[in-house]
Scaffold this active site. Sequence first.
Site, PDB file in Angstrom:
ATOM      1  N   ASP A   1       0.882  -1.264   0.000  1.00  0.00           N
ATOM      2  CA  ASP A   1       0.061   0.214   0.062  1.00  0.00           C
ATOM      3  C   ASP A   1       0.643   1.304  -0.016  1.00  0.00           C
ATOM      4  O   ASP A   1       0.208   2.259  -0.168  1.00  0.00           O
ATOM      5  CB  ASP A   1      -0.958  -0.072   1.210  1.00  0.00           C
ATOM      6  CG  ASP A   1      -0.181  -0.126   2.681  1.00  0.00           C
ATOM      7  OD1 ASP A   1       0.812   0.171   2.654  1.00  0.00           O
ATOM      8  OD2 ASP A   1      -0.992  -0.528   3.510  1.00  0.00           O
TER       9      ASP A   1
ATOM     10  N   HIS B   1       6.822  -7.793  -1.280  1.00  0.00           N
ATOM     11  CA  HIS B   1       5.688  -8.134  -2.117  1.00  0.00           C
ATOM     12  C   HIS B   1       5.526  -6.852  -3.097  1.00  0.00           C
ATOM     13  O   HIS B   1       4.342  -6.975  -3.658  1.00  0.00           O
ATOM     14  CB  HIS B   1       4.333  -8.475  -1.385  1.00  0.00           C
ATOM     15  CG  HIS B   1       4.873  -9.656  -0.383  1.00  0.00           C
ATOM     16  ND1 HIS B   1       3.769  -9.927   0.601  1.00  0.00           N
ATOM     17  CD2 HIS B   1       5.671 -10.701  -0.310  1.00  0.00           C
ATOM     18  CE1 HIS B   1       4.409 -11.034   1.197  1.00  0.00           C
ATOM     19  NE2 HIS B   1       5.539 -11.549   0.526  1.00  0.00           N
TER      20      HIS B   1
ATOM     21  N   CYS C   1       6.259  -8.543 -22.236  1.00  0.00           N
ATOM     22  CA  CYS C   1       7.330  -7.741 -22.342  1.00  0.00           C
ATOM     23  C   CYS C   1       7.960  -6.760 -21.400  1.00  0.00           C
ATOM     24  O   CYS C   1       9.239  -6.220 -21.822  1.00  0.00           O
ATOM     25  CB  CYS C   1       7.180  -6.878 -23.819  1.00  0.00           C
ATOM     26  SG  CYS C   1       5.908  -5.319 -23.464  1.00  0.00           S
TER      27      CYS C   1
ATOM     28  N   CYS D   1      -1.360  -5.034 -22.860  1.00  0.00           N
ATOM     29  CA  CYS D   1      -0.177  -4.208 -22.819  1.00  0.00           C
ATOM     30  C   CYS D   1      -0.265  -3.436 -24.298  1.00  0.00           C
ATOM     31  O   CYS D   1      -0.653  -3.886 -25.189  1.00  0.00           O
ATOM     32  CB  CYS D   1       1.117  -5.154 -22.998  1.00  0.00           C
ATOM     33  SG  CYS D   1       2.539  -4.165 -23.192  1.00  0.00           S
TER      34      CYS D   1
ATOM     35  N   ASN E   1       0.723  -8.488  17.502  1.00  0.00           N
ATOM     36  CA  ASN E   1      -0.098  -8.893  16.795  1.00  0.00           C
ATOM     37  C   ASN E   1      -1.510  -9.262  17.589  1.00  0.00           C
ATOM     38  O   ASN E   1      -1.077 -10.046  18.521  1.00  0.00           O
ATOM     39  CB  ASN E   1       0.387 -10.205  15.835  1.00  0.00           C
ATOM     40  CG  ASN E   1      -0.632 -10.134  14.790  1.00  0.00           C
ATOM     41  OD1 ASN E   1      -0.407  -9.281  13.888  1.00  0.00           O
ATOM     42  ND2 ASN E   1      -1.080 -11.348  14.550  1.00  0.00           N
TER      43      ASN E   1
HETATM   44  P1  NAD Z   1      -2.653 -11.192   7.523  1.00  0.00           P
HETATM   45  O1  NAD Z   1      -3.933 -10.714   6.897  1.00  0.00           O
HETATM   46  O2  NAD Z   1      -2.260 -12.750   7.089  1.00  0.00           O
HETATM   47  O3  NAD Z   1      -2.480 -10.832   9.223  1.00  0.00           O
HETATM   48  C1  NAD Z   1      -2.685  -9.760   9.454  1.00  0.00           C
HETATM   49  C2  NAD Z   1      -2.727 -10.216  11.155  1.00  0.00           C
HETATM   50  O4  NAD Z   1      -2.689  -8.528  11.655  1.00  0.00           O
HETATM   51  C3  NAD Z   1      -3.677 -11.073  11.755  1.00  0.00           C
HETATM   52  O5  NAD Z   1      -3.115 -12.010  12.561  1.00  0.00           O
HETATM   53  C4  NAD Z   1      -4.594  -9.733  12.707  1.00  0.00           C
HETATM   54  O6  NAD Z   1      -4.858 -10.304  13.848  1.00  0.00           O
HETATM   55  C5  NAD Z   1      -3.619  -8.828  13.061  1.00  0.00           C
HETATM   56  N1  NAD Z   1      -4.126  -7.290  13.189  1.00  0.00           N
HETATM   57  C6  NAD Z   1      -4.930  -7.013  12.175  1.00  0.00           C
HETATM   58  N2  NAD Z   1      -5.247  -5.446  12.636  1.00  0.00           N
HETATM   59  C7  NAD Z   1      -4.797  -5.494  13.953  1.00  0.00           C
HETATM   60  C8  NAD Z   1      -4.658  -4.574  14.848  1.00  0.00           C
HETATM   61  N3  NAD Z   1      -5.317  -2.949  14.549  1.00  0.00           N
HETATM   62  N4  NAD Z   1      -3.953  -4.449  15.931  1.00  0.00           N
HETATM   63  C9  NAD Z   1      -3.234  -5.686  16.370  1.00  0.00           C
HETATM   64  N5  NAD Z   1      -3.306  -6.733  15.232  1.00  0.00           N
HETATM   65  C10 NAD Z   1      -3.880  -6.587  14.273  1.00  0.00           C
HETATM   66  O7  NAD Z   1      -1.355 -10.409   6.995  1.00  0.00           O
HETATM   67  P2  NAD Z   1       0.004 -10.562   6.407  1.00  0.00           P
HETATM   68  O8  NAD Z   1       0.598 -11.461   7.549  1.00  0.00           O
HETATM   69  O9  NAD Z   1       0.706  -9.398   6.279  1.00  0.00           O
HETATM   70  O10 NAD Z   1      -0.173 -11.419   5.203  1.00  0.00           O
HETATM   71  C11 NAD Z   1      -1.035 -11.060   4.041  1.00  0.00           C
HETATM   72  C12 NAD Z   1      -0.535 -10.904   2.881  1.00  0.00           C
HETATM   73  O11 NAD Z   1      -1.389 -10.028   1.963  1.00  0.00           O
HETATM   74  C13 NAD Z   1       0.881 -10.105   2.617  1.00  0.00           C
HETATM   75  O12 NAD Z   1       1.462 -10.841   1.710  1.00  0.00           O
HETATM   76  C14 NAD Z   1       0.342  -8.731   2.059  1.00  0.00           C
HETATM   77  O13 NAD Z   1       1.086  -8.488   1.013  1.00  0.00           O
HETATM   78  C15 NAD Z   1      -1.046  -8.931   1.808  1.00  0.00           C
HETATM   79  N6  NAD Z   1      -1.752  -7.770   2.096  1.00  0.00           N
HETATM   80  C16 NAD Z   1      -1.567  -6.484   2.108  1.00  0.00           C
HETATM   81  C17 NAD Z   1      -2.366  -5.442   2.513  1.00  0.00           C
HETATM   82  C18 NAD Z   1      -1.763  -4.069   2.474  1.00  0.00           C
HETATM   83  O14 NAD Z   1      -0.926  -3.603   1.600  1.00  0.00           O
HETATM   84  N7  NAD Z   1      -2.212  -3.139   3.346  1.00  0.00           N
HETATM   85  C19 NAD Z   1      -3.712  -5.688   2.603  1.00  0.00           C
HETATM   86  C20 NAD Z   1      -3.989  -7.080   2.914  1.00  0.00           C
HETATM   87  C21 NAD Z   1      -3.162  -8.272   2.303  1.00  0.00           C
END
Ligand code: NAD
Length: 237
Positions: free
Chosen positions: A90, A107, A118, A140, A206
């Site tokens: 993001d 990522h 390409c 593309c 977390n």
């Molecule tokens: P995940 O969704 O697997 O885990 C997120 C964790 O954060 C959860 O365990 C949840 O309990 C915890 N959490 C969420 N909000 C919280 C808060 N306010 N306080 C405390 N804990 C909180 O996320 P991940 O491990 O990053 O893996 C997901 C994949 O998805 C990644 O590869 C990522 O690139 C992608 N993704 C990115 C975004 C983004 O860029 N914002 C959003 C969704 C998914």
Amino acid sequence: MITVMTGAGISTDSGIPDFRGPSGLWRNDPDHEKLVTIDYYLADPDIRRRSWLFRRNSPARTAVPNAAHLALVELERAGLLDRLVTQNIDGLHQKAGSSPDRVLELHGNMSGVLCVRCEARSTLAEALARIDEGEPDPACLVCGGILKTTTVMFGEALPGEVVAEAVQATERSTTFVAIGTSLQVQPAASLAGLAVRSGARFVIVNAEPTPYDDFAAELIRDPIGEAVPQLVARFTA
Ligand code: NAD
């Protein structure tokens, strides 16, 4: 020095749903995984149309950084942050003010677009403008190949140089903090194991359990928007 790794949970307070949390996209729509899985994406024009619509409607396009992103900027300004490894796409760490050369996007990010044939590069804004003009799966403009965002989809390799830099930062860290990640996506999660093996003090922020909880010297379950500013205040005191 401190290395921080962030996941989707740091951005939920900015209005961007995570994948696996209680309000996560996958809990509400298990089919959503296909939209970010490369084999489905390449094979099925309908998945691509839905994936572009998901990007177009994503709150991430207009989201602003929250208190946790800003606290990590303070950590850097205090001279304590080595690298900020993020699984997020993001761009909110850079928007908050973290130096782009310290942010390692494992990522990729969603602001760019790439042709899978390409490798011509363009922007998400350009692709979305074409979608709004009636091309639901824009091809593309150079070679007619399939376009995708410059994000690493499930089934794709991570950018090697970024991973190498993240591994080095993890190995030399004295403290490694994982924030808002379920630590279920490999190889990103394996950095947590590497930090422990390298002797870093390992801290997890977390709400829900992770497979690495037993290795943490400190486990913080409080909401990230409060917990991270408090943790940074402790580090910089
Ligand atoms: P995940 O969704 O697997 O885990 C997120 C964790 O954060 C959860 O365990 C949840 O309990 C915890 N959490 C969420 N909000 C919280 C808060 N306010 N306080 C405390 N804990 C909180 O996320 P991940 O491990 O990053 O893996 C997901 C994949 O998805 C990644 O590869 C990522 O690139 C992608 N993704 C990115 C975004 C983004 O860029 N914002 C959003 C969704 C998914």
